[in-house]
Design an enzyme around this catalytic site. Structure first.
Site, PDB file in Angstrom:
ATOM      1  N   CYS A 290     -46.673  63.252  43.742  1.00  0.00           N
ATOM      2  CA  CYS A 290     -46.896  64.253  44.788  1.00  0.00           C
ATOM      3  C   CYS A 290     -47.165  65.621  44.151  1.00  0.00           C
ATOM      4  O   CYS A 290     -46.478  66.030  43.212  1.00  0.00           O
ATOM      5  CB  CYS A 290     -45.677  64.327  45.707  1.00  0.00           C
ATOM      6  SG  CYS A 290     -45.910  65.487  47.080  1.00  0.00           S
TER       7      CYS A 290
ATOM      8  N   CYS B  77     -36.965  66.839  45.102  1.00  0.00           N
ATOM      9  CA  CYS B  77     -37.699  65.576  45.185  1.00  0.00           C
ATOM     10  C   CYS B  77     -38.097  64.988  43.835  1.00  0.00           C
ATOM     11  O   CYS B  77     -38.841  65.616  43.070  1.00  0.00           O
ATOM     12  CB  CYS B  77     -38.945  65.763  46.047  1.00  0.00           C
ATOM     13  SG  CYS B  77     -39.805  64.199  46.347  1.00  0.00           S
TER      14      CYS B  77
ATOM     15  N   CYS C 216     -39.727  53.062  59.012  1.00  0.00           N
ATOM     16  CA  CYS C 216     -40.323  54.363  58.722  1.00  0.00           C
ATOM     17  C   CYS C 216     -41.060  54.269  57.396  1.00  0.00           C
ATOM     18  O   CYS C 216     -40.453  53.959  56.372  1.00  0.00           O
ATOM     19  CB  CYS C 216     -39.261  55.455  58.675  1.00  0.00           C
ATOM     20  SG  CYS C 216     -39.976  57.108  58.448  1.00  0.00           S
TER      21      CYS C 216
ATOM     22  N   CYS D  92     -42.347  54.496  62.505  1.00  0.00           N
ATOM     23  CA  CYS D  92     -42.302  55.918  62.185  1.00  0.00           C
ATOM     24  C   CYS D  92     -43.080  56.128  60.891  1.00  0.00           C
ATOM     25  O   CYS D  92     -43.107  55.246  60.032  1.00  0.00           O
ATOM     26  CB  CYS D  92     -40.850  56.383  62.024  1.00  0.00           C
ATOM     27  SG  CYS D  92     -40.660  58.119  61.551  1.00  0.00           S
TER      28      CYS D  92
ATOM     29  N   CYS E  56     -39.354  63.282  64.759  1.00  0.00           N
ATOM     30  CA  CYS E  56     -38.157  63.121  63.927  1.00  0.00           C
ATOM     31  C   CYS E  56     -38.191  64.266  62.916  1.00  0.00           C
ATOM     32  O   CYS E  56     -39.108  64.345  62.103  1.00  0.00           O
ATOM     33  CB  CYS E  56     -38.195  61.765  63.225  1.00  0.00           C
ATOM     34  SG  CYS E  56     -36.833  61.497  62.046  1.00  0.00           S
TER      35      CYS E  56
ATOM     36  N   ARG F 229     -29.295  61.282  62.869  1.00  0.00           N
ATOM     37  CA  ARG F 229     -29.403  60.225  61.866  1.00  0.00           C
ATOM     38  C   ARG F 229     -28.625  60.586  60.603  1.00  0.00           C
ATOM     39  O   ARG F 229     -28.867  61.618  59.975  1.00  0.00           O
ATOM     40  CB  ARG F 229     -30.880  60.008  61.509  1.00  0.00           C
ATOM     41  CG  ARG F 229     -31.147  58.735  60.741  1.00  0.00           C
ATOM     42  CD  ARG F 229     -32.617  58.612  60.353  1.00  0.00           C
ATOM     43  NE  ARG F 229     -33.522  58.727  61.474  1.00  0.00           N
ATOM     44  CZ  ARG F 229     -33.816  57.755  62.326  1.00  0.00           C
ATOM     45  NH1 ARG F 229     -33.226  56.574  62.195  1.00  0.00           N
ATOM     46  NH2 ARG F 229     -34.668  57.935  63.309  1.00  0.00           N
TER      47      ARG F 229
END
Length: 364
Positions: free
Chosen positions: A54, A61, A98, A130, A190, A262
């Protein structure tokens, strides 16, 4: 306090968060029972359909290409691979899949067409679908909705003020714009965040202000505890305590009564007793499976044992909203526009992110 409000202030939310714990738990549990079955918890499976590489610099991350972590990247999975994983998840009690891709934003083309086919495939399995794919345009959101997408995840991560201390490659406003684009369809939202990144309690309250003042409020709000991964800028952050998680869950439940709260990343560090407190405080959704994209997660069999112990039942799909209809690609009303939106790139310098980037270059 059980009414839906869109005008919460930071001061009001801080007052709730800092209540004596027993009073906070009682208030949250009472509101939870007014709007939800306290013995039902949604089980979702998070699947990384494209891992690593990414271009963003999110400090938490391990998938960021600029940091050196032990994450092994992989290209976009095939539709058949995703279908096999979805069937496995369904047999284990999950009602939602998801799919996450390590992209900055969605780009029209073959890969997005493949993701749309994944959405169609999973929706036909009678599971909620999702996606979390980064920033998306209104047209891309409409294409996902047409394919049968049930929810789109796009976390705010933290307060707008603290966001600048974690990420420099995109702006907070981009998050809100993507959520607004999703809201122009029938897809549910979400959106939540992460605690334990070095933020103040005021930042946690600020994030809840940003989420609760959205109208409508997100249908699902993930509360993540930072999993500090070696090689990332936040590798030295101390884990948040279970009491911080309980307070955050309870406060979220009070300010967003109808939302599914969640319990997400960080559950491997929580005892069953700690998780039970979170469920009592209003959490009614978890991610199952051995991984959350790239970080560890409790085994699904362990979760089912915990459910049995606590008398909890997995939530069936499409309880909160009807199953969307899938439109096949050949009948699609919306086509790729080849858009090139100008998502922001603040590119200010975050010292710890720069240090992690230099370390990674030295290792590579």
């Amino acid at each position: 306090m059980s009414e839906i409000r869109h005008n919460w202030t930071k001061e009001e939310i801080l007052t709730i968060y800092n209540k004596p714990l027993m009073e906070l738990l009682y208030d949250a549990a009472s509101i939870h029972r007014l709007h939800h079955d306290p013995n039902t918890v949604q089980v979702s499976t998070l699947l990384s359909i494209k891992t690593g590489g990414c271009p963003e610099d999110c400090g938490y991350c391990p998938q960021a290409a600029r940091y050196h972590t032990n994450v092994e990247g992989n290209d976009l999975m095939s539709v058949q691979q995703v279908k096999a994983q979805a069937l496995r998840a369904k047999s284990s009690g999950s009602s939602r899949v998801c799919m996450g891709a390590a992209w900055r934003n969605v780009k029209d083309g073959e890969e997005f067409d493949q993701v749309l086919e994944m959405v169609r495939t999973i929706n036909k399995l009678d599971m909620e679908v999702c996606c979390t794919l980064g920033m998306i345009t209104e047209n891309q959101a409409k294409r996902l909705a047409e394919a049968g997408l049930y929810a789109y995840n796009h976390n705010l991560d933290s307060s707008e003020e603290y966001y600048k201390e974690v990420i420099s490659t995109r702006g907070f406003e981009d998050r809100l714009q993507t959520i607004d684009n999703v809201r122009k369809t029938n897809v549910t939202v979400c959106s939540g965040g992460i605690i334990g990144m070095g933020e103040a309690i005021e930042d946690r309250a600020g994030m809840l202000v940003a989420l609760s003042t959205l109208n409508p409020q997100p249908e699902s709000v993930p509360i993540n505890a930072l999993v500090a991964v070696e090689g990332t800028p936040l590798e030295d952050q101390k884990p948040v305590s279970i009491w911080e998680m309980v307070r955050m869950v309870a406060t979220t439940r009070i300010v967003m009564p109808e939302t599914q709260v969640r319990l997400s990343a960080g559950r491997t560090e929580m005892s069953r007793e700690g998780q039970a407190l979170c469920f009592f405080a209003g959490a009614n959704s978890i991610f199952a499976g051995d991984k959350l994209l790239t970080t560890p997660n409790p085994d699904v069999n362990e979760d089912m044992e915990m459910f049995k112990l606590l008398g909890l039942n997995p939530q069936k799909p499409f309880i909160k909203k009807m199953q969307p209809q899938t439109v096949e690609a050949s009948n699609s009303q919306y086509q790729a526009l080849g858009e090139k939106p100008k998502w922001s790139r603040p590119e200010h310098k975050i010292e710890r992110n720069e240090v992690a980037k230099v370390k990674a270059k030295a290792i590579k």
